[in-house]
Design an enzyme around this catalytic site. Structure first.
Site, PDB file in Angstrom:
ATOM      1  N   ASP A   1      44.848  40.554  48.853  1.00 34.77           N
ATOM      2  CA  ASP A   1      44.440  39.994  47.920  1.00 34.77           C
ATOM      3  C   ASP A   1      44.892  39.879  47.213  1.00 34.77           C
ATOM      4  O   ASP A   1      44.657  41.180  46.878  1.00 34.77           O
ATOM      5  CB  ASP A   1      43.188  38.774  48.534  1.00 34.77           C
ATOM      6  CG  ASP A   1      42.570  37.998  47.441  1.00 34.77           C
ATOM      7  OD1 ASP A   1      43.494  37.057  47.382  1.00 34.77           O
ATOM      8  OD2 ASP A   1      42.026  37.978  46.457  1.00 34.77           O
TER       9      ASP A   1
ATOM     10  N   ASP B   1      38.195  39.818  49.077  1.00 35.16           N
ATOM     11  CA  ASP B   1      37.113  39.332  48.669  1.00 35.16           C
ATOM     12  C   ASP B   1      35.991  38.346  48.388  1.00 35.16           C
ATOM     13  O   ASP B   1      34.709  37.885  48.197  1.00 35.16           O
ATOM     14  CB  ASP B   1      36.333  40.318  47.862  1.00 35.16           C
ATOM     15  CG  ASP B   1      37.000  39.600  46.023  1.00 35.16           C
ATOM     16  OD1 ASP B   1      38.077  38.930  46.408  1.00 35.16           O
ATOM     17  OD2 ASP B   1      36.798  39.729  45.050  1.00 35.16           O
TER      18      ASP B   1
END
Length: 768
Positions: A431, A642
């Site tokens: 990500d 996250d």
């Protein structure tokens, strides 16, 4: 479905573990049971509406073992005391059995060697004396083996206790006949030889092996014991305006705690006053102290270095980071790796087959030689050498050391299956925001259509900040922080309506104006004209900036150019993963031009941009299926993220890796958590997985080879060529030390160092 953990007692080998596993799984309502022989624990998943803990515990008791519930808060001092008691008892038995065995062996040397050894008193070879010396060894030292074998027979099952009891019992019982009726053997032309020394020595050697194995297995949990030992015993709290020292157990959430230089931080919390540097290496694996200021979180057991500060307790007892780390590591150690299934399958039929081989060995030898002594020797050797303990310890001991080594390096591995799968990762998805980047975006440029007055720009900025203050997105925080720095008027107005559009932006009503802030794609979908700022957009996005568009009542009024700096380790981590043969992919909800600019900077060519949160899991699945087009197996894909919107993708991936500095939802959805948020932990986790699996394969190889070669040799296949028959005493020693060698090999993982595994590993200087 509920999960409970049981402590088991009475297991002698891996076959016992399999027996308990099957007994628990046969209880109606139990979905799954995994028994870890190495740590004597069972993990049980069950439906509380169909069964209860009483029935589960009874199922263990009914087959001759003991089980008790492991409490959430483990009293490690009591556990250590119990371990030491067991070790002391085993040591006393080994010493006693060792002294007796040496006396018996010396007395039997003339018989064994066929030599007249004048220095050995003849009375030492008297069978009556040997019987008197051996009997206490059989009864006291060998008690557990015989009780275990009797319990097994009652339940129509066999295990290591059965093999040892049969082998030593056969040698002892056979020796009784020459002792009581020696003339019968003489009349048959046979020597009235006795084998008391074999029975006593075998029991002593096996106990010695168990003692060494017990000590070695204790070393596999040394990391957790160190963490537990780091816990502060007391805390200095402010109550009624006074500083008082209280026990750590008495600290309550909300207590204001004072920490001075050099002291341990007792519990988790948030700094209210003061500045300092904190050594968090014992939890995160990071050697560089972390600067702390008001508003920053601190972790219990970490060490305050320079300044003093006051913080408010936020998590205590079983809810602290340390307690969660210990719980996760223990759960991982109690789980079973898929590779263990092979060993379990072998163990399930191993002991019955060995007993069959032993019977066949006796019948073949007695028919070929008509020599009862040789037949008995070969049979006892087969029974003794064939214990499957080494097979049962091969996998769990390596997993124990591997998971604890991960914890030492700030990597939490939730289960043995995750540890195993990680070594097969073929593609890793990263990500962007908060993973590759710091996750703390900053407004670089603020441009509005109001070119004539600064007053209108400030008013627009205040409206934007009022809306974005309601959002938890990092870009929203950047806009609010920028507004604060521009001196906007406070307090900010409260939006009448607020709504966050996932993957798009936010909208609401402020001062009776309908405000929308988000991506260009969203603006296009809304039909809002953005051509006035396209020149700015091309240049800014080409430089890797993210654009947030501001629309008031359906008309663009301005843009924010936001940049999120890359983490110092990102470029090196990507390069290292690629050198390891792993494809690296970037996944982001940001626009393609910004994503490609960042990808070019860190060396990622395959990018999925403008991906909405609900599409992330689908992207992971599509990557998994790519390989299936070419073969029957799907591609092993890892996802690193996250945020809350990463949780479905983390769950979909074969290995979900959460950045520990991210959200609780993302961490809960992951298989591996990097506590510090440092991306080099990805490299460490994969390297640790590879090292652990390599270690497990070595252990399984040693265990299989040991039994594959040991049983035929014990049965006497070399006798026609060498005239040599394996002594049962040597067989006992070999069996005892096979388990020790497996555990010792697993302990080599304690020397694991990701920075000494070759040039593919990110250098330590990169770590921040």
């Amino acid at each position: 479905m509920e999960v409970t953990y049981l402590e088991l007692k009475g297991m002698g080998c891996a076959a016992c573990a399999n027996k308990i596993e099957k007994a628990i799984e046969n209880v109606a309502g139990v979905a799954e049971c995994q028994v870890n022989f190495a740590i004597a624990q069972a993990t049980v998943k069950y439906n509380s509406h169909k069964t209860n803990l009483h029935d589960i515990l009874n199922s263990v008791t009914n087959i001759g073992f003991e089980a008790q519930l492991i409490q959430e808060t483990i009293n490690f001092s009591d556990k250590d005391r119990e371990d030491r008691r067991i070790e002391r008892q085993m040591t006393n038995k080994v010493i006693f059995g060792g002294i007796i065995s040496i006396i018996l062996i010396i007395g039997c040397l003339p018989m064994m060697t066929g030599l007249k050894l004048s220095w050995i008193p003849s009375w030492l070879s008297y069978s009556w004396l040997q019987l008197i010396l051996t009997t206490p060894v059989m009864i006291w030292c060998g008690k557990s083996f015989f009780i275990g074998a009797i319990k097994g027979l009652k339940n129509f099952s066999v295990d290591m206790n059965t093999l040892v009891a049969l082998g030593t019992g056969a040698a002892y019982l056979y020796s009784l006949f020459p002792t009581f009726i020696p003339n019968f053997f003489t009349r048959q032309g046979l020597n009235p030889d006795v084998y008391y020394e074999a029975a006593a020595t075998i029991i002593t050697l096996i106990l010695l092996g168990k003692l060494l194995e017990h000590r070695a297995r204790k070393k596999t949990s040394v990391a957790i014991q160190k963490l537990i030992g780091l816990q502060a015993k007391t805390a200095r709290v402010i109550r009624d305006g006074k500083e008082i020292d209280i026990l750590i157990e008495q600290v309550k959430i909300g207590d204001l705690i004072v920490v001075r230089p050099g002291e341990k931080i007792p519990v988790d919390g948030k700094i209210k006053e003061g500045f300092s540097a904190v050594d968090e290496s014992m939890v995160t694996g990071e050697s560089v102290p972390v600067e702390k200021k008001p508003g920053d979180e601190v972790i219990g057991v970490t060490i305050n270095q320079t300044g003093s500060f006051k913080f408010e307790a936020a998590r205590v007892g079983k809810d602290t980071v340390l307690a969660q780390i210990i719980k996760l590591v223990q759960q991982a150690q109690a789980s079973k790796a898929p590779i263990q299934k092979l060993a379990d399958m072998v163990i399930s039929w191993f002991v019955p087959v060995v007993m069959g081989i032993a019977i066949a060995t006796f019948l073949i030898w007695i028919n070929l030689t008509n020599n009862l002594t040789m037949s008995l020797t070969a049979t006892v050797s087969v029974l003794i050498i064939a214990c499957p303990c080494a097979l049962g310890l091969a996998t769990p001991t390596s997993v124990m050391v591997g998971t604890e080594k991960g914890a030492e390096n700030g990597i939490l591995i939730k289960g043995a299956d995750s540890l195993e799968v990680a070594h097969k990762i073929e593609t890793i998805i990263l990500d962007k925001t908060g993973t590759l980047t710091e996750g703390k975006p900053t407004v670089i440029k603020y441009i509005t259509t109001q070119k004539n007055t600064n007053e209108n720009e400030i008013k627009l900025l205040r409206i934007a900040a009022a809306i974005e203050r309601k959002s938890e997105h990092p870009l929203a925080a950047a806009i609010v922080e920028y507004a604060l720095g521009q001196g906007i008027e406070f307090p900010l107005p409260e939006p009448e309506i607020f709504e966050a559009i996932s993957g798009m932006g936010v909208q609401g009503i402020v001062f009776d104006k309908f405000v929308q802030i988000g991506t260009s794609r969203w603006m296009n979908e809304l039909g809002i004209e953005i051509t006035n700022f396209l020149n700015y957009q091309d240049k800014l996005e080409g430089d890797g900036k993210t654009i947030a568009w501001i629309a008031i009542d359906g008309k663009i009024e301005g843009i924010f150019a936001i940049a999120d700096t890359l983490k110092p380790s990102s470029k090196n981590v990507v390069k290292t993963l690629q050198k390891m043969g792993i494809e690296v992919v970037m996944l982001t909800g940001d626009n393609r031009r910004t994503a490609e600019a960042i990808g070019a900077e860190i060396g990622i060519s395959r990018i999925f941009a403008e991906v909405r949160p609900e599409q992330k899991a689908k992207t992971v699945k599509n990557l998994q299926l790519e390989k299936k087009k070419r073969s029957h197996e799907h591609q092993i894909v890892a996802m690193v993220g996250d945020g809350i919107n990463d949780a479905p993708a983390l769950a979909q991936a074969d290995v979900g890796i959460a950045i520990g500095t991210g959200t609780d939802v993302a961490i809960a959805s992951s298989d591996i958590t990097l506590i510090s948020g440092d991306l080099t932990g990805i490299i460490t986790a994969i390297k640790l997985s590879r090292a652990t699996i390599k270690n497990i394969r070595q252990n399984l190889f040693f265990a299989f080879i040991y039994n594959t070669l040991g049983i035929p040799i014990a049965a006497g296949v070399l006798y026609p060529l060498t005239g040599w028959l394996l002594n049962p005493i040597i067989a006992g020693g070999a069996m005892a030390f096979s388990s020790v060698s497996v555990v010792t090999n697993a302990l080599r993982l304690r020397n694991f160092n990701p920075y000494s595994l070759g040039q593919n590993v990110v250098s330590k200087e990169v770590k921040t």
